[in-house]
Design a protein around this motif. Structure first.
Motif, mmCIF file in Angstrom:
data_model
loop_
_atom_site.group_PDB
_atom_site.id
_atom_site.type_symbol
_atom_site.label_atom_id
_atom_site.label_comp_id
_atom_site.label_asym_id
_atom_site.label_seq_id
_atom_site.Cartn_x
_atom_site.Cartn_y
_atom_site.Cartn_z
ATOM 1 N N HIS A 66 0.829 -1.206 0.000
ATOM 2 C CA HIS A 66 0.000 0.000 0.000
ATOM 3 C C HIS A 66 0.865 1.259 0.000
ATOM 4 N N HIS A 67 1.948 1.242 0.742
ATOM 5 C CA HIS A 67 2.829 2.406 0.834
ATOM 6 C C HIS A 67 4.022 2.251 -0.102
ATOM 7 N N ALA A 68 4.362 3.325 -0.775
ATOM 8 C CA ALA A 68 5.429 3.302 -1.779
ATOM 9 C C ALA A 68 6.780 2.971 -1.159
ATOM 10 N N ILE A 69 7.551 2.146 -1.867
ATOM 11 C CA ILE A 69 8.927 1.891 -1.446
ATOM 12 C C ILE A 69 9.843 3.001 -1.960
ATOM 13 N N MET A 70 9.455 3.628 -3.072
ATOM 14 C CA MET A 70 10.180 4.777 -3.620
ATOM 15 C C MET A 70 9.226 5.964 -3.588
ATOM 16 N N PHE A 71 9.262 6.694 -2.490
ATOM 17 C CA PHE A 71 8.322 7.803 -2.313
ATOM 18 C C PHE A 71 8.828 9.071 -2.992
ATOM 19 N N ARG A 72 10.157 9.264 -2.964
ATOM 20 C CA ARG A 72 10.759 10.436 -3.604
ATOM 21 C C ARG A 72 11.624 9.986 -4.782
ATOM 22 N N PRO A 73 11.787 10.859 -5.791
ATOM 23 C CA PRO A 73 12.638 10.491 -6.936
ATOM 24 C C PRO A 73 14.051 10.144 -6.484
ATOM 25 N N LEU A 74 14.617 9.092 -7.069
ATOM 26 C CA LEU A 74 15.968 8.670 -6.715
ATOM 27 C C LEU A 74 17.009 9.562 -7.381
ATOM 28 N N LYS A 75 18.024 9.967 -6.623
ATOM 29 C CA LYS A 75 19.142 10.715 -7.186
ATOM 30 C C LYS A 75 20.341 9.801 -7.398
ATOM 31 N N HIS A 76 20.356 8.676 -6.702
ATOM 32 C CA HIS A 76 21.431 7.704 -6.841
ATOM 33 C C HIS A 76 20.924 6.376 -6.307
ATOM 34 N N LEU A 77 21.676 5.330 -6.541
ATOM 35 C CA LEU A 77 21.322 4.010 -6.032
ATOM 36 C C LEU A 77 22.558 3.402 -5.377
ATOM 37 N N GLN A 78 22.836 3.906 -4.177
ATOM 38 C CA GLN A 78 23.988 3.436 -3.416
ATOM 39 C C GLN A 78 23.533 2.313 -2.492
ATOM 40 N N THR A 79 24.169 1.159 -2.635
ATOM 41 C CA THR A 79 23.708 -0.011 -1.877
ATOM 42 C C THR A 79 24.203 -0.034 -0.443
ATOM 43 N N ASP A 80 24.997 0.966 -0.041
ATOM 44 C CA ASP A 80 25.421 1.032 1.356
ATOM 45 C C ASP A 80 24.526 1.956 2.186
ATOM 46 N N THR A 81 23.399 2.428 1.586
ATOM 47 C CA THR A 81 22.393 3.174 2.329
ATOM 48 C C THR A 81 21.239 2.237 2.662
ATOM 49 N N PRO A 82 20.442 2.544 3.695
ATOM 50 C CA PRO A 82 19.316 1.656 4.033
ATOM 51 C C PRO A 82 18.373 1.417 2.853
ATOM 52 N N ALA A 83 18.013 2.484 2.132
ATOM 53 C CA ALA A 83 17.100 2.320 0.990
ATOM 54 C C ALA A 83 17.777 1.524 -0.119
ATOM 55 N N GLY A 84 19.024 1.868 -0.449
ATOM 56 C CA GLY A 84 19.740 1.176 -1.505
ATOM 57 C C GLY A 84 19.940 -0.292 -1.205
ATOM 58 N N HIS A 85 20.157 -0.601 0.068
ATOM 59 C CA HIS A 85 20.320 -2.005 0.472
ATOM 60 C C HIS A 85 19.031 -2.782 0.233
ATOM 61 N N LYS A 86 17.885 -2.160 0.485
ATOM 62 C CA LYS A 86 16.598 -2.827 0.236
ATOM 63 C C LYS A 86 16.425 -3.118 -1.250
ATOM 64 N N TYR A 87 16.706 -2.107 -2.083
ATOM 65 C CA TYR A 87 16.552 -2.305 -3.523
ATOM 66 C C TYR A 87 17.484 -3.406 -4.027
ATOM 67 N N GLU A 88 18.702 -3.433 -3.481
ATOM 68 C CA GLU A 88 19.674 -4.450 -3.885
ATOM 69 C C GLU A 88 19.157 -5.857 -3.580
ATOM 70 N N LYS A 89 18.617 -6.029 -2.378
ATOM 71 C CA LYS A 89 18.111 -7.360 -1.989
ATOM 72 C C LYS A 89 16.951 -7.779 -2.881
ATOM 73 N N LEU A 90 16.062 -6.846 -3.174
ATOM 74 C CA LEU A 90 14.910 -7.159 -4.028
ATOM 75 C C LEU A 90 15.354 -7.561 -5.435
ATOM 76 N N ILE A 91 16.307 -6.815 -5.985
ATOM 77 C CA ILE A 91 16.783 -7.108 -7.338
ATOM 78 C C ILE A 91 17.529 -8.437 -7.371
ATOM 79 N N LYS A 92 18.378 -8.681 -6.382
ATOM 80 C CA LYS A 92 19.151 -9.926 -6.349
ATOM 81 C C LYS A 92 18.256 -11.161 -6.265
ATOM 82 N N HIS A 93 17.108 -11.016 -5.592
ATOM 83 C CA HIS A 93 16.202 -12.151 -5.424
ATOM 84 C C HIS A 93 15.027 -12.088 -6.396
ATOM 85 N N ASP A 94 15.124 -11.197 -7.380
ATOM 86 C CA ASP A 94 14.117 -11.080 -8.448
ATOM 87 C C ASP A 94 12.703 -10.928 -7.881
#
Length: 372
Positions: A66-94
């Motif tokens: 129900h709530h957006a995982i990407m609420f604000r436009p992304l300026k970067h995708l750094q996997t050492d940030t909390p948000a970036g780490h979440k995106y990395e896990k999702l992508i790695k596990h398809d």
């Protein structure tokens, strides 16, 4: 047999179309692809790190939140940030992530109706109008012998509603003509021969949001290879669409008693209340999520009490001065959406015989607050 992600989302959007969401809401596919078979789809309020871990453990292919995982436009995708780490896990596990937010709030049977129903509200109506249902007139020409079969299919698909009246149509008998050309397989008549058939011109109303499913039902039930139909825009006012609901309790009760009912309905141990606990209340406004900005709508509707989350200090003071009571069950009360959304998809899967796709309800606690 597995359903594809695109099929699941098509079904969901037939109920809660993206077109009814408030402007600029972050909805739709936010990560991954829907062009894959889905073994497990999981419904959750929001996509936290713990929810992602649960999804991985349960072999989930698609998360509907129900709530957006990407609420604000992304300026970067750094996997050492909390948000970036979440995106990395999702992508790695398809794992794909699809968001249905204010469209799920606004839709008939959506979050705000779920909340109103959980509180036993009657005679409900929209609290804050955001638009209205767009309507079209469907005109279809049906052979007289198949009239009832085709009409019934169209009505079962959701056409023909005017207010509280269903199966509304106008029917006029006439004669249809056609000439089947080379390569056709006519239901009536022969190739190369002009045919005249007793037909019925049926007119009915179709909400644009469900137009595709109505047309699919029409084509499936109609005996002709190429059914003749027209769609016309209408200036009629459709059902009002909007956030929140206003309704009445079956009987007057105290604010204290209603608050106890709210806690039971939404599985809460605590809630915040503004107003004297012995105040009698009958008319109730409810809005899921953060609804402080709609206090004036609740006042205008004549509500005795407004139930919404994330009430700030100044809104509470304004309500007191206006003579309105408030109950704040927290933003997390919207979690009520999980089971109904899962049940809807399970029903559609069963009807389409996709027996291998499982619908899961997230069991992870995502409310960041606790009372101590």
């Amino acid at each position: 047999m597995f359903a594809k992600g695109a099929t699941l989302i098509q079904w969901l959007e037939e109920w809660v179309p993206k077109s009814i969401a408030v402007p600029d809401d972050r909805i739709g596919l936010q990560l991954g692809t829907l062009q894959k078979e889905i073994k497990n789809v999981m419904i959750t309020l929001e996509v936290t790190d713990a929810v992602i871990d649960e999804a991985i453990a349960r072999s989930v292919d698609l998360i509907i939140a129900h709530h957006a995982i990407m609420f604000r436009p992304l300026k970067h995708l750094q996997t050492d940030t909390p948000a970036g780490h979440k995106y990395e896990k999702l992508i790695k596990h398809d794992i794909a992530v699809y968001i249905s937010h204010t469209n799920l709030d606004i839709a008939e049977g959506g979050v705000n109706d779920m909340m109103a129903q959980a509180l036993g509200l009657q005679k409900t109506r929209v609290l804050a109008k955001t638009g209205e249902e767009e309507l079209q007139k469907l005109v279809v020409f049906i052979p007289k012998a198949q009239e009832e079969e085709v009409r019934s299919a169209i009505m079962r698909a959701g056409a023909g509603w005017i207010g509280s009246y269903s199966h509304c149509s106008f029917n006029l008998e006439g004669t249809g003509t056609f000439l089947p050309e080379s390569g056709t397989q006519p239901f009536i008549g022969e190739q190369g021969k002009l045919e005249s058939v007793a037909e019925v011109r049926m007119e009915t109303i179709v909400p644009v949001a469900i137009r595709n499913q109505v047309l699919a039902a029409l084509k499936k039930a109609h005996p002709y290879e190429e059914p003749a139909y027209d769609l016309y825009p209408l200036k009629l006012e459709g059902k009002p669409l909007g956030l929140g609901r206003v309704g009445e309790l079956s009987e007057t009760m105290t604010l204290r008693a209603l608050n106890d009912q709210v806690k039971t309905a939404f599985g809460l141990s605590m809630s915040r209340v503004v107003g004297e606990l012995d105040t009698p209340v009958k008319k109730v406004a409810v809005l899921g999520g953060m609804g402080a900005r709609y206090l004036s709508s609740a006042l205008f509707a004549g509500a005795d009490v407004y139930i919404t989350g994330d009430i700030d200090y100044h809104t509470a003071q304004d309500a007191l001065e206006a003579g309105m009571t408030l109950i704040d069950p927290g933003h997390h009360a919207e979690e009520i959406m999980k089971a109904p959304v899962a049940a809807y998809l399970e029903k559609r899967l069963a009807a389409s015989k996709f027996s291998s796709t499982n619908v899961l309800v997230s069991e992870t606690k995502t409310d960041p607050f606790q009372f101590v």
